[in-house]
Design a protein around this motif. Structure first.
Motif, short mmCIF file in Angstrom:
data_model
loop_
_atom_site.label_atom_id
_atom_site.label_comp_id
_atom_site.label_asym_id
_atom_site.label_seq_id
_atom_site.Cartn_x
_atom_site.Cartn_y
_atom_site.Cartn_z
N LYS A 25 0.86 -1.19 0.00
CA LYS A 25 0.00 0.00 0.00
C LYS A 25 0.88 1.23 0.00
O LYS A 25 1.97 1.22 0.60
CB LYS A 25 -0.86 0.05 1.27
CG LYS A 25 -1.94 -0.97 1.37
CD LYS A 25 -2.76 -0.71 2.62
CE LYS A 25 -3.45 -1.97 3.09
NZ LYS A 25 -3.87 -1.92 4.47
N THR A 26 0.41 2.29 -0.64
CA THR A 26 1.13 3.57 -0.59
C THR A 26 0.13 4.67 -0.30
O THR A 26 -1.04 4.58 -0.69
CB THR A 26 1.84 3.88 -1.92
OG1 THR A 26 0.87 3.98 -2.96
CG2 THR A 26 2.87 2.83 -2.27
N GLN A 39 4.07 7.38 2.35
CA GLN A 39 4.03 6.35 3.39
C GLN A 39 3.78 5.02 2.68
O GLN A 39 2.75 4.83 2.05
CB GLN A 39 2.90 6.64 4.38
CG GLN A 39 2.82 5.67 5.53
CD GLN A 39 3.94 5.85 6.55
OE1 GLN A 39 4.35 6.96 6.84
NE2 GLN A 39 4.43 4.76 7.07
N GLU A 41 3.72 0.72 2.75
CA GLU A 41 3.73 -0.55 3.48
C GLU A 41 4.44 -1.56 2.59
O GLU A 41 4.03 -1.80 1.46
CB GLU A 41 2.30 -1.02 3.76
CG GLU A 41 2.26 -2.29 4.59
CD GLU A 41 0.83 -2.77 4.86
OE1 GLU A 41 0.61 -3.98 4.71
OE2 GLU A 41 -0.02 -1.94 5.21
N LYS A 50 6.58 -7.63 7.34
CA LYS A 50 6.06 -6.35 6.84
C LYS A 50 6.78 -5.20 7.51
O LYS A 50 7.30 -5.33 8.62
CB LYS A 50 4.56 -6.25 7.08
CG LYS A 50 3.78 -7.16 6.17
CD LYS A 50 2.33 -6.81 6.14
CE LYS A 50 1.64 -7.65 5.07
NZ LYS A 50 0.23 -7.34 4.97
N ASN A 52 6.62 -0.62 7.59
CA ASN A 52 6.09 0.67 7.14
C ASN A 52 7.25 1.65 7.05
O ASN A 52 8.02 1.78 8.01
CB ASN A 52 5.02 1.20 8.10
CG ASN A 52 3.67 0.62 7.80
OD1 ASN A 52 3.25 0.59 6.65
ND2 ASN A 52 2.98 0.15 8.84
N GLU A 53 7.38 2.30 5.93
CA GLU A 53 8.53 3.17 5.69
C GLU A 53 8.06 4.47 5.05
O GLU A 53 7.11 4.49 4.27
CB GLU A 53 9.51 2.44 4.78
CG GLU A 53 10.93 2.95 4.80
CD GLU A 53 11.66 2.64 6.09
OE1 GLU A 53 12.00 3.61 6.80
OE2 GLU A 53 11.90 1.46 6.39
N ARG A 54 8.74 5.58 5.39
CA ARG A 54 8.46 6.87 4.76
C ARG A 54 9.56 7.17 3.76
O ARG A 54 10.74 7.05 4.06
CB ARG A 54 8.44 7.99 5.79
CG ARG A 54 7.27 7.96 6.69
CD ARG A 54 7.33 9.12 7.65
NE ARG A 54 6.12 9.11 8.48
CZ ARG A 54 5.85 10.01 9.39
NH1 ARG A 54 6.69 11.00 9.62
NH2 ARG A 54 4.74 9.93 10.09
#
Length: 187
Positions: A25-26, A39, A41, A50, A52-54
């Motif tokens: 997901k973005t 952001q 996923e 998994k 989550n990264e910025r």
């Protein structure tokens, strides 16, 4: 191929922190203060973890192209599954747990697509639908309405699926390999 952090889209595969990650997901975020960011996923293609990264627009990431090749399923040998490359006729051996529970749907001669990165298999996709024979089904109970009542049945590969009451033992049905559900009677 290098892309900016704000260009990452779902389905893209990137190299990040020394591993291969697929964007699940973005979401583009523009906070009131500070710069905009993406952001993302991520799902690790090797172990399934998994993250989550910025990613800011100024950051660049390496986008990876996975090679897709068609293979034919030949046979199972112990915990291994043997496939043949349809162009070069070379054989590929994969572990059953690499394919997962969907390995039960593999049939002799079935064509599958194997995704690989630098000659290392990353993923496998089976046909979305297969035809299987019902080997065991409960008898129809009189008075049950056909609209809402499904009954359990066991297919030739040993997997249990819910089928309508009119399906009986010995019939062939079309099954969704992703959801493991009955679709319709086979022609």
């Amino acid at each position: 191929m290098k892309i900016n952090g704000n260009e990452i889209r779902p389905g893209n595969v990137i190299e990040h922190n020394g591993g291969l990650w697929a964007a699940v997901k973005t979401a583009h975020v523009k906070p009131g203060k500070g710069g905009a960011f993406n952001q993302v996923e991520l799902k690790n293609l090797i172990d399934g973890t998994k993250l989550n990264e910025r990613f800011r627009a100024s950051e660049t990431v390496e986008r990876v192209r996975l090679e897709q090749k068609d293979y034919q399923f030949l046979y199972a040998e112990g915990d291994s599954l043997i496939f043949m490359d349809l162009q070069s006729y070379e054989q590929l051996q994969l572990q059953k747990d690499f394919v997962g529970e969907r390995a039960a749907f593999l049939q002799d001669g079935m064509t599958v697509t194997v995704e690989s990165h630098e000659d290392r298999p990353i993923g496998i996709s089976l046909p979305d639908q297969v035809v299987l024979e019902i080997v065991e089904a409960d008898p129809v109970v009189k008075g049950q309405t056909a609209a809402s009542s499904y009954k359990p049945a066991i297919m030739e590969n040993g997997i249990r699926v819910m089928v309508p009451p009119f399906i009986s033992s010995g019939e062939k049905i079309l099954v969704d390999t992703n959801e493991i559900t009955y679709i319709r009677r086979a022609d």
